[in-house]
Design an enzyme around this catalytic site. Structure first.
Site, PDB file in Angstrom:
ATOM      1  N   CYS A 102      -6.337  14.957   0.935  1.00 52.97           N
ATOM      2  CA  CYS A 102      -7.582  14.875   0.576  1.00 52.97           C
ATOM      3  C   CYS A 102      -8.392  15.791   0.455  1.00 52.97           C
ATOM      4  O   CYS A 102      -8.189  16.953   0.903  1.00 52.97           O
ATOM      5  CB  CYS A 102      -8.512  13.836   1.818  1.00 52.97           C
ATOM      6  SG  CYS A 102      -9.980  13.189   1.263  1.00 52.97           S
ATOM      7  N   CYS A 130     -18.051  11.699   5.418  1.00 52.37           N
ATOM      8  CA  CYS A 130     -16.690  10.889   5.751  1.00 52.37           C
ATOM      9  C   CYS A 130     -15.833  11.574   6.775  1.00 52.37           C
ATOM     10  O   CYS A 130     -15.244  11.121   7.572  1.00 52.37           O
ATOM     11  CB  CYS A 130     -15.986  10.359   4.701  1.00 52.37           C
ATOM     12  SG  CYS A 130     -15.541  11.877   3.321  1.00 52.37           S
ATOM     13  N   HIS A 175      -8.876  -6.962   6.797  1.00 47.57           N
ATOM     14  CA  HIS A 175      -7.560  -6.559   7.389  1.00 47.57           C
ATOM     15  C   HIS A 175      -7.780  -6.447   8.968  1.00 47.57           C
ATOM     16  O   HIS A 175      -6.728  -6.595   9.754  1.00 47.57           O
ATOM     17  CB  HIS A 175      -6.867  -5.419   6.596  1.00 47.57           C
ATOM     18  CG  HIS A 175      -7.788  -4.431   6.467  1.00 47.57           C
ATOM     19  ND1 HIS A 175      -8.908  -4.428   6.049  1.00 47.57           N
ATOM     20  CD2 HIS A 175      -7.493  -3.164   7.130  1.00 47.57           C
ATOM     21  CE1 HIS A 175      -9.388  -3.101   6.001  1.00 47.57           C
ATOM     22  NE2 HIS A 175      -8.648  -2.439   6.721  1.00 47.57           N
ATOM     23  N   PHE A 204       0.958  -1.078  -0.176  1.00 46.45           N
ATOM     24  CA  PHE A 204       0.026  -0.103   0.049  1.00 46.45           C
ATOM     25  C   PHE A 204       0.859   1.263   0.073  1.00 46.45           C
ATOM     26  O   PHE A 204       1.945   1.411   0.927  1.00 46.45           O
ATOM     27  CB  PHE A 204      -0.851  -0.012   1.222  1.00 46.45           C
ATOM     28  CG  PHE A 204      -2.090  -0.750   1.037  1.00 46.45           C
ATOM     29  CD1 PHE A 204      -3.556  -0.045   0.774  1.00 46.45           C
ATOM     30  CD2 PHE A 204      -2.299  -2.117   0.663  1.00 46.45           C
ATOM     31  CE1 PHE A 204      -4.630  -0.721   0.908  1.00 46.45           C
ATOM     32  CE2 PHE A 204      -3.477  -2.503   0.597  1.00 46.45           C
ATOM     33  CZ  PHE A 204      -4.782  -1.792   0.570  1.00 46.45           C
ATOM     34  N   GLU A 215      -7.372   3.683  -5.110  1.00 48.18           N
ATOM     35  CA  GLU A 215      -8.706   3.638  -4.527  1.00 48.18           C
ATOM     36  C   GLU A 215      -9.059   5.365  -4.495  1.00 48.18           C
ATOM     37  O   GLU A 215      -8.221   6.030  -4.154  1.00 48.18           O
ATOM     38  CB  GLU A 215      -8.736   3.017  -3.095  1.00 48.18           C
ATOM     39  CG  GLU A 215      -8.338   1.552  -3.047  1.00 48.18           C
ATOM     40  CD  GLU A 215      -8.087   1.302  -1.547  1.00 48.18           C
ATOM     41  OE1 GLU A 215      -7.953   1.961  -0.596  1.00 48.18           O
ATOM     42  OE2 GLU A 215      -8.232  -0.073  -1.469  1.00 48.18           O
ATOM     43  N   CYS A 224     -13.974   9.325   9.441  1.00 42.72           N
ATOM     44  CA  CYS A 224     -12.687   8.722   8.885  1.00 42.72           C
ATOM     45  C   CYS A 224     -11.646   8.595   9.763  1.00 42.72           C
ATOM     46  O   CYS A 224     -11.448   9.546  10.484  1.00 42.72           O
ATOM     47  CB  CYS A 224     -12.380   9.583   7.946  1.00 42.72           C
ATOM     48  SG  CYS A 224     -10.584   9.211   6.802  1.00 42.72           S
ATOM     49  N   ASP A 225     -10.929   7.388   9.680  1.00 42.99           N
ATOM     50  CA  ASP A 225      -9.839   6.996  10.737  1.00 42.99           C
ATOM     51  C   ASP A 225      -8.540   6.922  10.195  1.00 42.99           C
ATOM     52  O   ASP A 225      -7.572   6.495  10.895  1.00 42.99           O
ATOM     53  CB  ASP A 225     -10.287   5.851  11.510  1.00 42.99           C
ATOM     54  CG  ASP A 225     -10.429   4.573  10.670  1.00 42.99           C
ATOM     55  OD1 ASP A 225     -10.164   4.843   9.283  1.00 42.99           O
ATOM     56  OD2 ASP A 225     -10.483   3.340  11.078  1.00 42.99           O
ATOM     57  N   THR A 226      -8.279   7.609   8.909  1.00 39.70           N
ATOM     58  CA  THR A 226      -6.988   7.296   8.092  1.00 39.70           C
ATOM     59  C   THR A 226      -6.137   8.575   8.449  1.00 39.70           C
ATOM     60  O   THR A 226      -6.677   9.504   8.198  1.00 39.70           O
ATOM     61  CB  THR A 226      -7.300   7.126   6.640  1.00 39.70           C
ATOM     62  OG1 THR A 226      -8.170   6.111   6.276  1.00 39.70           O
ATOM     63  CG2 THR A 226      -6.178   6.994   5.706  1.00 39.70           C
TER      64      THR A 226
END
Length: 240
Positions: free
Chosen positions: A38, A59, A234, A32, A124, A63-65
């Site tokens: 973003c 989001c 995952h 990845f 993605e 969102c947790d990214t």
């Protein structure tokens, strides 16, 4: 306008090896590449409500990214592929460009370099950036695009610009099939068991609404059998 074919560098937050946890390629060993930035959310806690109001997307609220610039590296395409080989070794030949929104940075030059290094390239995206803008170039009408595109939209379908994709992933409960019926027609059909099928997924949102989201995803799939339920494998396997 298409971007120039060559780009000097890319802001990369993380490169890590794992298995793809979602969608059609679930379970496949992958590298990845998480790119910074973003267009839906800044990535900072203080901006969640503001960015949700600004973009009209849900989001930013959950969102947790981590795709912020802190700790990121600025790499040329060659430096990036060298780092990927160091991390993944020669055996892993599948990579996933993700974010944030990777189409804010990913371009034809990056995809070309990844292909030259032997990688099959998946991407993605949230669907707000056209492939023609990201992967066109001034030297040719040909689009140098990833091999596989997953779209997980975060805005209404009439605000999406992505021309085509290989699979569509809706995060329930906030995003539902009834709101993306026309956009779902943009999915590239794939031949599976002798039939042309579109890959349409309903993925429960992880977090405090997980049980509600799981029940809704199953219910929606039963009512709309062209859609399938996807889980974040995952997280079940406790890997990145």
């Amino acid at each position: 306008m298409p971007r120039p074919f060559s780009a000097p560098s890319y802001r990369v937050k993380h490169v890590f090896q794992t298995v793809q946890g979602e969608g059609f390629w679930v379970g496949r060993p992958a590298l990845f590449v998480r790119l910074v930035s973003c267009n839906m959310w800044s990535g900072y806690e203080a901006d969640r409500a503001r960015d949700a109001d600004r973009t009209g997307a849900d989001c930013p609220r959950w969102c947790d990214t981590d795709f912020t610039k802190e700790g990121a590296s600025t790499l040329t395409a060659d430096q990036l592929t060298d780092q990927m080989r160091e991390i993944g070794g020669p055996a892993i030949d599948f990579c996933v460009l993700t974010g944030g929104e990777p189409l804010l940075q990913a371009d034809a030059a990056l995809v070309h370099a990844l292909h030259e290094a032997g990688y099959e390239v998946a991407l993605e995206t949230n669907g707000t950036v056209p492939l023609a803008d990201a992967f066109g170039n001034d030297n040719s009408e040909q689009l140098h695009t990833p091999d596989w595109v997953t779209c997980s939209p975060k805005r209404p379908e009439d605000q999406l610009a992505l021309e085509r994709y290989d699979e569509l992933k809706l995060i329930v409960p906030d995003y539902r099939p009834s709101n993306y019926a026309q956009f779902a027609e943009h999915a590239t059909p794939h031949s599976i068991n002798g039939r042309e099928r579109r890959l349409l997924w309903l993925q429960p949102e992880d977090g405090p609404r997980l049980e509600e989201a799981q029940a809704m995803a199953v219910d929606l799939a039963l009512k709309h059998p062209e859609w399938r339920v996807s889980t974040q494998t995952h997280k079940v396997l406790n890997v990145k």
